[in-house]
Design an enzyme around this catalytic site. Structure first.
Site, mmCIF file in Angstrom:
data_model
loop_
_atom_site.group_PDB
_atom_site.id
_atom_site.type_symbol
_atom_site.label_atom_id
_atom_site.label_comp_id
_atom_site.label_asym_id
_atom_site.label_seq_id
_atom_site.Cartn_x
_atom_site.Cartn_y
_atom_site.Cartn_z
ATOM 1 N N HIS A 169 0.833 -1.202 0.000
ATOM 2 C CA HIS A 169 0.000 0.000 0.000
ATOM 3 C C HIS A 169 0.872 1.258 0.000
ATOM 4 C CE1 HIS A 169 -3.474 2.550 1.277
ATOM 5 N NE2 HIS A 169 -2.508 3.234 1.839
ATOM 6 N N GLU A 170 1.876 1.287 0.879
ATOM 7 C CA GLU A 170 2.733 2.468 0.961
ATOM 8 C C GLU A 170 3.576 2.629 -0.302
ATOM 9 O OE1 GLU A 170 2.348 4.702 3.231
ATOM 10 O OE2 GLU A 170 0.842 3.448 4.194
ATOM 11 N N HIS A 173 1.528 4.280 -3.046
ATOM 12 C CA HIS A 173 1.434 5.748 -2.975
ATOM 13 C C HIS A 173 2.606 6.385 -3.721
ATOM 14 C CE1 HIS A 173 -2.032 6.552 -0.536
ATOM 15 N NE2 HIS A 173 -1.600 5.873 0.502
#
Length: 297
Positions: A169-170, A173
């Site tokens: 997820h990170e 980004h």
């Protein structure tokens, strides 16, 4: 913007079919419409991996208002300062720390698939570090600079699969360049361009540039950005051989811990809720084949 409508309104485009050709118009329009829609699909898909299983659409054009090279350079500087401060406080995990070894092992399985989502990622100097802190947090700065806090791993008792979902997820980004997009949105076009000038050494942007570039680890992304990161991270983790269903268990756990404790730093920038979990549940089957193939390999 609708590409089809844009083409129809472009100066020099074919004029409307004369009334005398009404009988042929439907056939001609169907053929032309099919051609234009195919072209539109090609344009929209050009920014996505050809084999992507999740649908997140093309990246925002707003990111182009802020230069990638300079944002990544600023992130490298800020990340170095953060790690230096943690080291000075004896809070930076050494290379033999079991949890850091685990994190770096997970990263090694995800990073090879990053360039599918952003060609620039092939040239990033990826780093993964662990900071001793009760904070329940993690981030990936532009340029592939990843950090986890021990509070996230310990308080939520994350499995390897769940940890991979956080990391994916990170990373997403950063790959989708949400920081550039948010900086442009926050500043507005004029200030974003001014920031770009300041970063290139072409002008003065006052205090805004400094403020924007010292908040790369705490940016609050939009709901759409969060959904993109969830889905791209889900696919990254699945390709790395991590169980996709862990995305659902992760955010269910996040919601429960937030309810019991409240005030989790991670949830201040990554709000959870039933809609988030529902979208993940709907997309888990789409990447299950990738996970199974990775496990067989």
């Amino acid at each position: 913007m609708c590409l089809l409508c844009d083409l129809r309104s472009t100066p020099g485009a074919p004029a409307a079919v004369p009334a005398a050709d009404d009988a042929l118009a439907p056939h001609r329009w169907r053929a032309r419409r099919g051609f234009l829609l195919a072209g539109a699909a090609a344009v929209a898909g050009a920014a996505l991996p050809a084999s992507a299983q999740v649908d997140v659409g093309p990246p925002s054009r707003l990111r182009s208002l802020v230069p990638a090279e300079q944002v990544e350079g600023a992130a490298v500087q800020q990340y170095g300062e953060m790690m230096g401060k943690a080291r000075s406080q004896s809070a930076l995990a050494g290379p033999d720390h079991p949890q850091l070894v685990r994190l770096r092992g997970i990263a090694q399985r995800l990073i090879p698939f990053a360039p599918r989502w952003n060609e620039r990622a092939a040239g990033w100097k990826w780093e993964v570090n662990l900071i001793g802190s009760k904070q329940v947090n993690a981030f990936c700065m532009p340029g592939g600079k990843i950090a986890f806090y021990t509070g996230l791993l310990e308080q939520l008792k994350l499995s390897d699969d769940e940890t991979a979902m956080v990391m994916g997820h990170e990373m997403a980004h950063a790959l989708r360049e949400h920081a550039r997009e948010q900086m442009a949105k926050t500043a507005g076009t004029g200030m974003a361009l001014q920031l770009g000038s300041q970063l290139f050494g072409l002008g003065q942007a006052g205090d805004y540039g400094a403020r924007a570039l010292t908040q790369l680890a705490q940016l609050k992304f939009s709901r759409d950005d969060e959904t993109e990161a969830d889905l791209v991270g889900l696919e990254l983790a699945a390709r790395g051989g991590f169980q996709p269903q862990a995305a659902v268990s992760l955010w269910t756990k996040m919601a429960q811990v937030s309810k019991n404790q409240g005030g989790l730093s991670f949830l201040s920038t990554h709000p959870t809720g039933p809609d988030r979990i529902r979208v993940l549940q709907e997309n888990v089957p789409k990447v299950d084949g990738l996970y199974r193939a990775a496990r067989r390999g």
